[in-house]
Design a protein around this motif. Structure first.
Motif, mmCIF file in Angstrom:
data_model
loop_
_atom_site.group_PDB
_atom_site.id
_atom_site.type_symbol
_atom_site.label_atom_id
_atom_site.label_comp_id
_atom_site.label_asym_id
_atom_site.label_seq_id
_atom_site.Cartn_x
_atom_site.Cartn_y
_atom_site.Cartn_z
ATOM 1 N N SER A 283 0.834 -1.207 0.000
ATOM 2 C CA SER A 283 0.000 0.000 0.000
ATOM 3 C C SER A 283 0.868 1.256 0.000
ATOM 4 O O SER A 283 1.814 1.357 0.766
ATOM 5 N N PRO A 284 0.556 2.236 -0.853
ATOM 6 C CA PRO A 284 1.281 3.504 -0.799
ATOM 7 C C PRO A 284 0.940 4.261 0.482
ATOM 8 O O PRO A 284 -0.014 3.920 1.187
ATOM 9 N N CYS A 285 1.720 5.300 0.768
ATOM 10 C CA CYS A 285 1.506 6.111 1.977
ATOM 11 C C CYS A 285 0.283 7.022 1.797
ATOM 12 O O CYS A 285 0.163 7.683 0.770
ATOM 13 N N LEU A 286 -0.579 7.049 2.784
ATOM 14 C CA LEU A 286 -1.804 7.855 2.696
ATOM 15 C C LEU A 286 -1.966 8.685 3.961
ATOM 16 O O LEU A 286 -1.346 8.391 4.981
ATOM 17 N N PRO A 287 -2.817 9.704 3.936
ATOM 18 C CA PRO A 287 -3.060 10.486 5.152
ATOM 19 C C PRO A 287 -3.653 9.607 6.256
ATOM 20 O O PRO A 287 -4.216 8.541 5.967
ATOM 21 N N PRO A 288 -3.545 10.035 7.525
ATOM 22 C CA PRO A 288 -4.139 9.250 8.616
ATOM 23 C C PRO A 288 -5.634 9.021 8.376
ATOM 24 O O PRO A 288 -6.315 9.906 7.838
ATOM 25 N N ARG A 289 -6.108 7.871 8.757
ATOM 26 C CA ARG A 289 -7.515 7.453 8.672
ATOM 27 C C ARG A 289 -7.979 7.208 7.227
ATOM 28 O O ARG A 289 -9.158 7.062 6.956
ATOM 29 N N VAL A 290 -7.011 7.221 6.296
ATOM 30 C CA VAL A 290 -7.352 6.929 4.896
ATOM 31 C C VAL A 290 -6.628 5.641 4.513
ATOM 32 O O VAL A 290 -5.464 5.444 4.886
ATOM 33 N N HIS A 291 -7.307 4.761 3.777
ATOM 34 C CA HIS A 291 -6.753 3.450 3.468
ATOM 35 C C HIS A 291 -7.017 3.145 1.992
ATOM 36 O O HIS A 291 -7.998 3.619 1.422
ATOM 37 N N PHE A 292 -6.140 2.328 1.412
ATOM 38 C CA PHE A 292 -6.313 1.926 0.014
ATOM 39 C C PHE A 292 -6.351 0.400 -0.042
ATOM 40 O O PHE A 292 -5.481 -0.272 0.515
ATOM 41 N N VAL A 293 -7.363 -0.133 -0.694
ATOM 42 C CA VAL A 293 -7.532 -1.589 -0.805
ATOM 43 C C VAL A 293 -8.014 -1.904 -2.220
ATOM 44 O O VAL A 293 -8.780 -1.128 -2.782
ATOM 45 N N GLY A 294 -7.588 -3.039 -2.752
ATOM 46 C CA GLY A 294 -8.104 -3.416 -4.070
ATOM 47 C C GLY A 294 -7.259 -4.500 -4.695
ATOM 48 O O GLY A 294 -6.390 -5.074 -4.038
ATOM 49 N N ASP A 295 -7.517 -4.775 -5.983
ATOM 50 C CA ASP A 295 -6.804 -5.870 -6.631
ATOM 51 C C ASP A 295 -5.306 -5.598 -6.719
ATOM 52 O O ASP A 295 -4.518 -6.531 -6.872
ATOM 53 N N ALA A 296 -4.872 -4.331 -6.557
ATOM 54 C CA ALA A 296 -3.441 -4.000 -6.616
ATOM 55 C C ALA A 296 -2.652 -4.710 -5.519
ATOM 56 O O ALA A 296 -1.448 -4.892 -5.621
ATOM 57 N N PHE A 297 -3.339 -5.155 -4.443
ATOM 58 C CA PHE A 297 -2.654 -5.850 -3.348
ATOM 59 C C PHE A 297 -2.364 -7.304 -3.681
ATOM 60 O O PHE A 297 -1.537 -7.927 -3.046
ATOM 61 N N LYS A 298 -3.111 -7.843 -4.636
ATOM 62 C CA LYS A 298 -2.976 -9.282 -4.898
ATOM 63 C C LYS A 298 -2.753 -9.519 -6.382
ATOM 64 O O LYS A 298 -1.629 -9.536 -6.848
ATOM 65 N N ALA A 299 -3.825 -9.689 -7.135
ATOM 66 C CA ALA A 299 -3.743 -9.883 -8.586
ATOM 67 C C ALA A 299 -5.033 -9.355 -9.175
ATOM 68 O O ALA A 299 -6.040 -9.265 -8.478
ATOM 69 N N SER A 300 -4.989 -8.991 -10.449
ATOM 70 C CA SER A 300 -6.189 -8.440 -11.081
ATOM 71 C C SER A 300 -7.131 -9.564 -11.472
ATOM 72 O O SER A 300 -7.201 -9.985 -12.637
ATOM 73 N N ARG A 301 -7.807 -10.055 -10.488
ATOM 74 C CA ARG A 301 -8.809 -11.094 -10.701
ATOM 75 C C ARG A 301 -9.958 -10.802 -9.747
ATOM 76 O O ARG A 301 -9.759 -10.255 -8.658
ATOM 77 N N VAL A 302 -11.143 -11.201 -10.135
ATOM 78 C CA VAL A 302 -12.336 -10.958 -9.314
ATOM 79 C C VAL A 302 -12.149 -11.547 -7.919
ATOM 80 O O VAL A 302 -12.355 -10.887 -6.900
ATOM 81 N N GLU A 303 -11.748 -12.817 -7.892
ATOM 82 C CA GLU A 303 -11.603 -13.492 -6.595
ATOM 83 C C GLU A 303 -10.547 -12.799 -5.740
ATOM 84 O O GLU A 303 -10.732 -12.619 -4.529
#
Ligand SMILES: Cc1cc2nc3c(=O)[nH]c(=O)nc-3n(C[C@H](O)[C@H](O)[C@H](O)COP(=O)(O)OP(=O)(O)OC[C@H]3O[C@@H](n4cnc5c(N)ncnc54)[C@H](O)[C@@H]3O)c2cc1C
Length: 320
Positions: A283-303
């Motif tokens: 995860s890139p650096c974000l302001p406090p209380r802000v979070h980033f989640v999505g397929d970028a953490f794993k692989a570009s697949r639905v599952e």
């Protein structure tokens, strides 16, 4: 501390009663995160800019057909995802029976490829049952959400998330993908009777699939082919109007599927500017209380997008 004490301590540590959480995006990652946080008693609101759910797990209603122009199918390898899908969708989930072939015509391995009877975007909609989702509500002033919510979870692809917070959008690169959908007059044309899709790693025609193998989706008397172009070709032609994409590749489609040219009916193009990542990122650096989640953490697949959201929300305490 005895077991009962330990369990009540753990519950106290993970209980989110009273927390208000905003999730940006009703794709698979946002829905999974929202579910996991809701089950810990947080009050979660999803903001989605589009009319529908699913993000890149997208379905178009076109000329009487129901066509998946984003994610073509999904896997059910992880028991948690499989269970969530079975609970939410019941018998609306079906397995693709016919094979995918490579450039050499070899059949690729198959651990189960699944689709939603009513369009793959319905998978997201079904999984979102019971959640508070505000569709057609694009977040434009993301920092303002922090006044109303304790945490903001962003699931839009990183370049879109970065723009919302004034961060470097190039920190995670997404690969574009041009899509073209073709309709031909007649059923069971050419090789569509024996093959679901062709995948290629060495030609621009990275993916081409026959949607008729998803029963009930295609109007009688038509054959519909969905095509995704490879990275180099997609980057080269990205800024062309999507309506031009089909004419760039139509001959390849007809050769690949052995379709009669005279059966051509009509086509449409779609630009996926931020289609997929090439490898998992931290995860890139974000302001406090802000979070980033999505397929970028794993692989570009639905599952994997669902698992990214589910695992992140199950692990993260969000106690501050
Ligand atoms: C062409 C293509 C083919 C694919 N094929 C397959 C396949 O066959 N099988 C497979 O498993 N996977 C496939 N994938 C990958 C899969 O679709 C994605 O990995 C997955 O859907 C990503 O989910 P996500 O929730 O992380 O992101 P997204 O689906 O991108 O969800 C993000 C959501 O955020 C919303 N949003 C963005 N900005 C805002 C804003 N400012 N305010 C409110 N909402 C906002 C978007 O509208 C979107 O709904 C494919 C993807 C593409 C593009």
């Amino acid at each position: 501390m005895d077991l009962a004490g330990l369990l009540s301590f753990l519950f106290f540590m993970t209980d989110l009663t009273g927390k208000r959480i905003a999730v940006i995006g009703a794709g698979l990652a946002g829905i999974a995160a929202a579910h996991a946080l809701t089950s810990r008693n947080a009050h979660v609101t999803i903001f989605e800019k589009s009319r529908g759910y699913g993000g890149r797990c997208a379905t178009k209603r076109w000329q009487g057909h129901v066509v998946d122009h984003g994610a073509q199918y999904f896997t059910l390898r992880d028991e948690r995802f499989k269970h969530a899908v079975q609970q939410a969708c019941g018998d609306a989930i079906h397995r693709l029976e016919l094979p995918i072939r490579d450039e050499e015509n070899r059949i690729l391995g198959d651990t189960g490829r699944w689709f939603h009877r009513d369009g793959n975007s319905r998978l997201a909609r079904d999984l979102a049952k019971g959640l508070e989702v505000r569709t057609e509500t694009p977040v434009e002033d993301a920092p303002a959400l922090l006044q109303e919510f304790d945490h903001v979870i962003c699931t839009a692809p990183w370049p879109q998330t970065a723009k919302l917070w004034g961060l470097d959008e190039h920190e995670i690169d997404y690969i574009p993908c041009l899509a073209a959908v073709f309709a031909y007059r007649g059923d069971g044309l050419g090789r569509t009777q024996e093959t679901y899709a062709f995948r290629s790693r060495s030609t621009p025609l990275a993916w081409t699939a026959c949607e008729n193998h998803k029963p009930g989706r295609i109007a009688a008397g038509s054959t519909v082919i969905v095509t995704h172009l490879g990275e180099a070709f997609s980057r080269e032609h990205l800024e062309r109007p999507p309506a031009e994409y089909p004419s760039l590749v139509r001959t390849w489609i007809e050769d690949r599927w052995e379709l009669p040219k005279t059966a051509y009916d009509l086509a449409l193009g779609h630009r996926w500017r931020l289609a997929r990542i090439d490898s998992a990122h931290p995860s890139p650096c974000l302001p406090p209380r802000v979070h980033f989640v999505g397929d970028a953490f794993k692989a570009s697949r639905v599952e994997d997008a669902w698992l990214a959201g589910h695992e992140w929300a199950a692990k993260n305490h969000l106690m501050d």
